[in-house]
Enzyme design. Sequence first.
Site, PDB file in Angstrom:
ATOM      1  N   SER A 106    -110.219  53.369 -36.556  1.00 38.15           N
ATOM      2  CA  SER A 106    -109.988  54.159 -37.768  1.00 38.15           C
ATOM      3  C   SER A 106    -110.022  55.662 -37.443  1.00 38.15           C
ATOM      4  O   SER A 106    -109.190  56.120 -36.672  1.00 38.15           O
ATOM      5  CB  SER A 106    -111.003  53.743 -38.834  1.00 38.15           C
ATOM      6  N   ASP A 156    -103.601  46.344 -44.665  1.00 34.82           N
ATOM      7  CA  ASP A 156    -104.482  47.520 -44.598  1.00 34.82           C
ATOM      8  C   ASP A 156    -104.137  48.472 -45.748  1.00 34.82           C
ATOM      9  O   ASP A 156    -103.019  49.000 -45.804  1.00 34.82           O
ATOM     10  CB  ASP A 156    -104.286  48.213 -43.241  1.00 34.82           C
ATOM     11  N   HIS A 187    -108.341  46.849 -43.405  1.00 29.61           N
ATOM     12  CA  HIS A 187    -108.692  47.967 -42.524  1.00 29.61           C
ATOM     13  C   HIS A 187    -109.833  47.590 -41.568  1.00 29.61           C
ATOM     14  O   HIS A 187    -109.997  48.225 -40.529  1.00 29.61           O
ATOM     15  CB  HIS A 187    -109.079  49.177 -43.379  1.00 29.61           C
TER      16      HIS A 187
HETATM   17  C1  MLT Z   1    -109.137  59.264 -41.160  1.00 32.41           C
HETATM   18  O1  MLT Z   1    -109.641  60.055 -41.918  1.00 32.41           O
HETATM   19  O2  MLT Z   1    -109.122  59.387 -39.925  1.00 32.41           O
HETATM   20  C2  MLT Z   1    -108.537  58.073 -41.805  1.00 32.41           C
HETATM   21  O3  MLT Z   1    -108.398  58.257 -43.169  1.00 32.41           O
HETATM   22  C3  MLT Z   1    -109.325  56.862 -41.489  1.00 32.41           C
HETATM   23  C4  MLT Z   1    -110.700  56.952 -42.073  1.00 32.41           C
HETATM   24  O4  MLT Z   1    -110.892  56.513 -43.212  1.00 32.41           O
HETATM   25  O5  MLT Z   1    -111.604  57.424 -41.445  1.00 32.41           O
END
Ligand code: MLT
Length: 203
Positions: A106, A156, A187
Amino acid sequence: MRPQPDFIHEFVPGKSERTLLLLHGTGGNERDLIPLGHELDPNAALLSPRGKVLENRMPRFFRRLAEGVFDLEDLKNRTHELADFVAAAAKHYKIDIKHIIAVGYSNGANIAASLLLLRPEILSAAILFRAMVPLIPETEPDLDSVRVWIGAGSNDPIVPASETKELAELLRGAGANVTIRFFQAGHDLTQQDVEAARKWLKG
Ligand code: MLT
């Protein structure tokens, strides 16, 4: 003495020349992905920094303005800071800089992708779980000898399939050898992802 520039981090020595650079998701920390690292390659050294940005007290690797909307200036600066840390840690822990593989989930996958695009000399390969396109670089990196595995969830809610494919094309356009896998998942990381990434890493 700790490596400079510094990040709070864990380092686990390995039994091979390979080091996995573990990059956690939003709200994670340097301990989160250690079991995953061992599972992916029990012989690799593990270097696991904690993201320095706090969002509602949750560590991340760079600032965002909203979900999926990134602060690009911060992302660029944090990418270089992380790359410099990895280079300093490589010297400090006597890690072979030619065999560092990012494993990001992520937010961690997004900064790993940003490392590939802005500081391609740092990584020889990357495993990106639930990654987005972090930025479009001004100059195309040379990713000719770099292998990338992308694990996506077909349901996701944060990363649409079109964005996963766009990331794969961006990396391929720069010469990377990209494998992309979609799982019946959202996700969250699944055991299927881990198993497929482990096999890819062995091959
Ligand atoms: C990010 O901020 O890198 C993406 O939105 C993934 C997350 O939720 O951290």
